[in-house]
Design a protein around this motif. Sequence first.
Motif, mmCIF file in Angstrom:
data_model
loop_
_atom_site.group_PDB
_atom_site.id
_atom_site.type_symbol
_atom_site.label_atom_id
_atom_site.label_comp_id
_atom_site.label_asym_id
_atom_site.label_seq_id
_atom_site.Cartn_x
_atom_site.Cartn_y
_atom_site.Cartn_z
ATOM 1 N N THR A 50 0.794 -1.177 0.017
ATOM 2 C CA THR A 50 -0.038 -0.100 -0.037
ATOM 3 C C THR A 50 1.026 1.321 -0.051
ATOM 4 O OG1 THR A 50 -1.836 -1.194 1.124
ATOM 5 C CG2 THR A 50 -1.800 1.222 1.344
ATOM 6 N N THR A 51 0.560 2.247 -1.110
ATOM 7 C CA THR A 51 1.253 3.545 -0.813
ATOM 8 C C THR A 51 0.953 4.318 0.240
ATOM 9 O OG1 THR A 51 1.397 3.180 -3.503
ATOM 10 C CG2 THR A 51 1.912 5.403 -2.375
ATOM 11 N N THR B 72 16.999 4.559 -1.157
ATOM 12 C CA THR B 72 15.897 4.676 -1.768
ATOM 13 C C THR B 72 14.774 4.993 -0.865
ATOM 14 O OG1 THR B 72 16.430 3.289 -3.291
ATOM 15 C CG2 THR B 72 14.123 3.688 -3.290
ATOM 16 N N HIS B 73 14.774 4.699 0.335
ATOM 17 C CA HIS B 73 13.695 5.129 1.516
ATOM 18 C C HIS B 73 13.849 6.717 1.606
ATOM 19 C CE1 HIS B 73 11.385 5.512 4.880
ATOM 20 N NE2 HIS B 73 12.294 5.967 5.682
ATOM 21 N N ARG B 74 15.160 7.113 1.812
ATOM 22 C CA ARG B 74 15.384 8.441 1.857
ATOM 23 C C ARG B 74 15.090 9.486 0.915
ATOM 24 N NH1 ARG B 74 20.846 7.420 3.967
ATOM 25 N NH2 ARG B 74 21.632 8.211 2.102
ATOM 26 N N ARG B 75 15.131 8.774 -0.394
ATOM 27 C CA ARG B 75 14.627 9.684 -1.509
ATOM 28 C C ARG B 75 13.127 9.433 -1.970
ATOM 29 N NH1 ARG B 75 13.393 12.511 -4.500
ATOM 30 N NH2 ARG B 75 14.388 13.020 -6.738
ATOM 31 N N LEU B 76 12.538 8.263 -1.795
ATOM 32 C CA LEU B 76 11.353 8.116 -2.263
ATOM 33 C C LEU B 76 10.143 7.614 -0.952
ATOM 34 C CD1 LEU B 76 12.225 6.214 -5.485
ATOM 35 C CD2 LEU B 76 11.163 8.741 -5.238
ATOM 36 N N GLY B 77 10.929 7.405 0.234
ATOM 37 C CA GLY B 77 10.095 7.042 1.291
ATOM 38 C C GLY B 77 9.596 5.364 1.145
ATOM 39 N N PHE B 78 10.260 4.653 0.229
ATOM 40 C CA PHE B 78 9.955 3.160 0.051
ATOM 41 C C PHE B 78 10.710 2.443 1.315
ATOM 42 C CE2 PHE B 78 12.602 -0.723 -1.690
ATOM 43 C CZ PHE B 78 11.426 -1.353 -1.672
ATOM 44 N N THR B 79 9.708 1.414 1.564
ATOM 45 C CA THR B 79 10.192 0.577 2.646
ATOM 46 C C THR B 79 9.633 -0.790 2.148
ATOM 47 O OG1 THR B 79 8.211 0.913 4.024
ATOM 48 C CG2 THR B 79 10.148 2.169 4.453
ATOM 49 N N THR B 80 10.435 -1.891 2.529
ATOM 50 C CA THR B 80 9.848 -3.173 2.371
ATOM 51 C C THR B 80 10.434 -4.297 3.186
ATOM 52 O OG1 THR B 80 9.378 -4.970 0.584
ATOM 53 C CG2 THR B 80 11.536 -3.855 0.623
ATOM 54 N N THR B 81 10.088 -5.276 3.365
ATOM 55 C CA THR B 81 10.740 -6.534 4.264
ATOM 56 C C THR B 81 10.978 -7.692 3.462
ATOM 57 O OG1 THR B 81 8.348 -7.348 4.502
ATOM 58 C CG2 THR B 81 9.028 -5.754 5.957
ATOM 59 N N ASP C 297 10.045 -10.713 4.270
ATOM 60 C CA ASP C 297 8.670 -11.453 3.880
ATOM 61 C C ASP C 297 8.009 -10.946 2.598
ATOM 62 O OD1 ASP C 297 9.268 -12.973 6.192
ATOM 63 O OD2 ASP C 297 7.835 -11.795 7.441
ATOM 64 N N ALA C 298 7.924 -10.053 2.449
ATOM 65 C CA ALA C 298 7.287 -9.238 1.080
ATOM 66 C C ALA C 298 8.002 -9.696 -0.078
ATOM 67 C CB ALA C 298 7.111 -7.584 1.284
ATOM 68 N N ILE C 299 9.477 -9.630 -0.061
ATOM 69 C CA ILE C 299 10.073 -9.793 -1.196
ATOM 70 C C ILE C 299 9.800 -11.411 -1.284
ATOM 71 C CG2 ILE C 299 12.377 -10.280 -2.131
ATOM 72 C CD1 ILE C 299 13.053 -7.717 -0.612
ATOM 73 N N LEU C 300 9.819 -12.259 -0.261
ATOM 74 C CA LEU C 300 10.011 -13.694 -0.452
ATOM 75 C C LEU C 300 8.503 -14.037 -1.093
ATOM 76 C CD1 LEU C 300 12.062 -14.716 2.636
ATOM 77 C CD2 LEU C 300 12.325 -15.224 0.153
ATOM 78 N N ALA C 301 7.505 -13.543 -0.608
ATOM 79 C CA ALA C 301 6.009 -13.574 -0.957
ATOM 80 C C ALA C 301 6.018 -13.479 -2.350
ATOM 81 C CB ALA C 301 5.210 -13.028 -0.156
ATOM 82 N N ASP C 302 6.637 -12.445 -3.031
ATOM 83 C CA ASP C 302 6.653 -12.196 -4.186
ATOM 84 C C ASP C 302 7.516 -12.747 -5.344
ATOM 85 O OD1 ASP C 302 5.015 -10.289 -5.879
ATOM 86 O OD2 ASP C 302 6.098 -8.628 -5.636
ATOM 87 N N ARG D 205 10.814 -5.206 -8.002
ATOM 88 C CA ARG D 205 9.136 -4.849 -8.037
ATOM 89 C C ARG D 205 8.477 -4.371 -6.842
ATOM 90 N NH1 ARG D 205 6.401 -9.287 -8.538
ATOM 91 N NH2 ARG D 205 8.147 -10.963 -8.667
ATOM 92 N N GLN D 206 9.319 -4.506 -5.661
ATOM 93 C CA GLN D 206 8.717 -3.964 -4.479
ATOM 94 C C GLN D 206 8.479 -2.490 -4.511
ATOM 95 O OE1 GLN D 206 7.530 -6.034 -1.959
ATOM 96 N NE2 GLN D 206 8.050 -7.393 -3.665
ATOM 97 N N LEU D 207 9.632 -1.651 -5.200
ATOM 98 C CA LEU D 207 9.537 -0.447 -5.559
ATOM 99 C C LEU D 207 8.551 0.129 -6.662
ATOM 100 C CD1 LEU D 207 10.606 2.295 -5.047
ATOM 101 C CD2 LEU D 207 12.629 2.014 -6.866
ATOM 102 N N ALA D 208 8.525 -0.847 -7.443
ATOM 103 C CA ALA D 208 7.184 -0.590 -8.612
ATOM 104 C C ALA D 208 5.948 -0.662 -8.095
ATOM 105 C CB ALA D 208 7.557 -1.507 -9.858
ATOM 106 N N SER D 209 5.800 -1.745 -6.948
ATOM 107 C CA SER D 209 4.487 -1.702 -6.413
ATOM 108 C C SER D 209 4.232 -0.580 -5.517
ATOM 109 C CB SER D 209 4.632 -3.016 -5.460
ATOM 110 O OG SER D 209 3.153 -3.027 -4.968
ATOM 111 N N TYR D 210 5.232 -0.065 -4.586
ATOM 112 C CA TYR D 210 5.267 1.040 -3.865
ATOM 113 C C TYR D 210 4.824 2.370 -4.669
ATOM 114 C CZ TYR D 210 6.669 5.061 -0.689
ATOM 115 O OH TYR D 210 6.656 6.161 -0.331
#
Length: 330
Positions: free
Chosen positions: A2-3, A90-99, A101-106, A121-126
């Motif tokens: 979720t963005t 990338t978090h500092r630049r765009l606010g992106f975070t992931t885990t 678990d999220a990567i492995l599920a994808d 693809r986590q960044l693309a989804s974000y």
Amino acid sequence: MTTTTYPAEIPRIDIHHRSTTPVHVLGHARSGTSMFVRLLRKYLHIAIGTESQFVFRFQKLLPVYGDLNVEANRRHLVEDICRERWFERTHRRLGFTTTPDAILADVQEFTYPGILDATFRQLASYLEMPRWGDKTPEYLNHLPELYALFPDARYIHVARDGRDVALSAFEQAFGEKNVHCAAVDWTEAMQKVQDFRESCPESQFLEVRYEDFLTDPVPVFRRLIDFLDIDDADGQLLQFIEQNIDSDLKRGNFEKWRSRLTPSELRRFDRIAHDHLVHYGYESSATGTVPPGPVSSAWWNLDNKARKLLRTDYWSDNLYKLRLRLAGRS
């Protein structure tokens, strides 16, 4: 995902990509690739973060992780990847975070390319974008391997006059610190791109000159839209870009070498890089390439190293790399 904090710099415009293959932006460091990927992200909705830098370090270490069909091995690899500074930056630049678990599920394929695809693809989804990309200048040293990992990707090379590249590098912690080494380095990098272009299918490779992009960006975007299989039959996307892009460009930010390099520096650079300057449409004061001799090269290499060692900012990145080596990750 979720963005939560969608970057305000990215306009909410409807863009339809007929292809979702990755996009790799190639270019020598200080060739304008950071500006270029920022505008790909903004106007064409290709999710590119900061430089990944980790792809080939982990590829070299794959035997350590074992069979990636085994879930525990995949998790070990993904958890280590998630400690890379690409995520922090990338978090500092765009606010992106992931885990992990999220990567492995994808992960769709239990292979290293499959894990990389799921990671990016986590960044693309974000960002709610249909495809991801990457830009890491050091991957010019691994172009055949990059293609082997991503044989369906699109590759865009951003070329910039090597003399302006040199001037920009002189001001950074990284890069060469005299014109001799800068000319050799730029020439070698451009030759690697040319060799790659000859082996890469024509439909997957596009070259853009930095200077052309700054001077007249709309025709360049027209080529990009076509190359990347983006729908714009009615021209509305291109019109939107034309109406908004001026504020994103540093017009005239080129040919600084004319006033900032001395005549002797220009002669040295042009003699080493003449053939490649001409290949990319840049003028040269030389009549042909003259390879430097071993004695001259040894002196300039020593001078280059000394100039680097005298810079305090040179050490921060090298300390990071040293920590990676000590951890067995490089």
